[in-house]
Design a protein around this motif. Structure first.
Motif, mmCIF file in Angstrom:
data_model
loop_
_atom_site.group_PDB
_atom_site.id
_atom_site.type_symbol
_atom_site.label_atom_id
_atom_site.label_comp_id
_atom_site.label_asym_id
_atom_site.label_seq_id
_atom_site.Cartn_x
_atom_site.Cartn_y
_atom_site.Cartn_z
ATOM 1 N N LYS A 67 5.902 -12.039 -4.748
ATOM 2 C CA LYS A 67 4.554 -12.032 -4.855
ATOM 3 C C LYS A 67 3.915 -13.466 -6.564
ATOM 4 N N SER A 70 1.669 -15.935 -6.989
ATOM 5 C CA SER A 70 0.285 -16.509 -6.534
ATOM 6 C C SER A 70 0.603 -17.961 -7.454
ATOM 7 N N GLU A 109 -4.275 -7.905 9.847
ATOM 8 C CA GLU A 109 -4.840 -7.913 8.729
ATOM 9 C C GLU A 109 -5.892 -6.847 7.622
ATOM 10 N N HIS A 141 -4.549 -4.048 5.424
ATOM 11 C CA HIS A 141 -5.046 -3.125 3.612
ATOM 12 C C HIS A 141 -6.275 -1.884 3.868
ATOM 13 N N THR A 142 -6.480 -1.596 5.033
ATOM 14 C CA THR A 142 -6.600 0.353 4.828
ATOM 15 C C THR A 142 -5.465 0.956 5.140
ATOM 16 N N ASP A 152 -1.965 -0.349 0.324
ATOM 17 C CA ASP A 152 -2.540 -0.381 -1.689
ATOM 18 C C ASP A 152 -2.272 -1.252 -1.660
ATOM 19 N N GLU A 153 -3.338 -2.019 -2.775
ATOM 20 C CA GLU A 153 -2.526 -3.280 -3.303
ATOM 21 C C GLU A 153 -1.174 -3.704 -3.533
ATOM 22 N N ASN A 154 -0.660 -2.665 -4.184
ATOM 23 C CA ASN A 154 1.147 -2.862 -4.502
ATOM 24 C C ASN A 154 1.994 -2.311 -3.328
ATOM 25 N N GLY A 155 1.544 -2.524 -2.275
ATOM 26 C CA GLY A 155 2.562 -2.819 -0.937
ATOM 27 C C GLY A 155 2.589 -1.827 -0.126
ATOM 28 N N ARG A 173 -0.355 4.260 1.732
ATOM 29 C CA ARG A 173 -1.362 4.684 1.599
ATOM 30 C C ARG A 173 -1.427 5.889 1.924
ATOM 31 N N ARG A 206 7.813 -0.633 0.435
ATOM 32 C CA ARG A 206 6.524 -2.166 0.110
ATOM 33 C C ARG A 206 6.791 -2.554 0.791
ATOM 34 N N MET A 208 3.841 -6.153 2.642
ATOM 35 C CA MET A 208 2.706 -7.180 2.496
ATOM 36 C C MET A 208 3.245 -7.837 4.108
#
Length: 172
Positions: A24, A28, A97, A101-102, A105-108, A111, A151, A153
């Motif tokens: 990550k 970035s 993709e 994402h559904t 979550d944004e932290n991998g 959900r 996690r 990605m």
């Protein structure tokens, strides 16, 4: 299946967390910038410095060599089929993709509840919703097969500083 034990991976550990955070962190710092010429090509930059090589470029070069050496022969029909697969592949890639994402979550993390995807058609008009649902449900089952706390990605940009090469991994 895809659980950590079945894949020979030890339970979630601080070393796995370090790898996730490292990927990550490097990602970035990387940007993909379209070239200013009209080539549709792009270049990766890390911290504002151009990265000399892209994995995509290596693959394209390999295909070109195979074609030039007549190891890959294409009729007009084959070219049309490959172009169709490439177009469908791009739409399928976007659908995958979106599904990721559904589910993640944004932290991998997976959900607990899948996000509402009723807007799917407006975001991905080129890939049939029934195919999308099949793809999403298959991905969900695969992700659920991993140990809780794993996690994930999607579209992770990686960089090898020794070889000055970057690329994007679809799913980790």
């Amino acid at each position: 299946e895809g659980s950590n034990e079945n894949l020979g991976i030890s339970p979630i550990s601080s070393s796995q967390e370090k790898v996730y955070n490292s990927i990550k962190s490097v990602a970035s710092r990387i940007t993909l910038v379209p070239r200013k010429d009209k080539s549709k090509e792009s270049d990766y930059f890390i911290d504002g410095k151009i990265i000399k090589r892209r994995v995509t470029g290596i693959i394209k070069d390999w295909y070109q060599r195979m074609f030039d050496e007549k190891k890959l022969l294409q009729t007009d029909f084959e070219t049309a089929v490959y172009d169709l697969k490439a177009d469908t592949g791009t739409a399928g890639h976007k659908a995958m993709e979106y599904a990721f994402h559904t589910l993640v979550d944004e932290n991998g993390y997976l959900r607990k509840e899948i996000l509402d995807d009723s807007d799917y058609e407006s975001k991905n008009p080129d890939f049939d919703r029934n195919k999308y649902k099949l793809l999403r449900d298959n991905l969900q089952e695969r992700l659920k097969s991993f140990e809780s706390g794993t996690r994930f990605m999607a579209e992770a940009t990686i960089y090898d500083a020794k070889r000055d090469i970057a690329g994007t991994i679809d799913l980790l």
